[in-house]
Write a protein that holds these residues in place. Structure first.
Motif: not given
Length: 108
Positions: A85-86, A51-52, A45-49
């Motif tokens: 993926v947001h 996902m790589d 994850f990068h932040g709350e929303t």
């Protein structure tokens, strides 16, 4: 009485943690924990929303050919293995999990 379920990311991570094929451990790329299959990192994850997800080059190409990617997905060029993926709402979680399951199969 409604139960506070936490953030979308927390809900998604609870679901990922329950998948028996995944191992959760520190990420090589993201800002916290990540998910591995067969010793290979496939999600972080990068932040709350955001996902790589390591879908693999072949899987990304297949999904594009089948028009199976929607506006929640950003790819990084024709040779990239990873996609962003947001996941901003609880209703996005089933779609994200379906992509994770595809990544598990592609990376196993």
């Amino acid at each position: 009485m409604s139960r506070n379920k936490g953030s979308v990311r927390e809900e998604l991570e609870r679901t990922l943690t329950a998948l028996p094929e995944l191992e959760r451990r520190p990420s090589r790329y993201g800002d916290s924990m990540s998910y591995y299959v067969g010793g290979r990192e496939i999600a972080h994850f990068h932040g709350e929303t955001r996902m790589d997800l390591r879908l693999t080059k072949e899987e990304i190409k297949r999904l594009k050919t089948e028009h199976a990617l929607d506006d929640r997905i950003r790819t990084r060029g024709p040779s990239a293995e990873w996609a962003e993926v947001h996941v901003t709402e609880l209703k996005d979680i089933p779609y994200a999990i379906s992509l994770v399951e595809q990544a598990i199969r592609a990376n196993a």
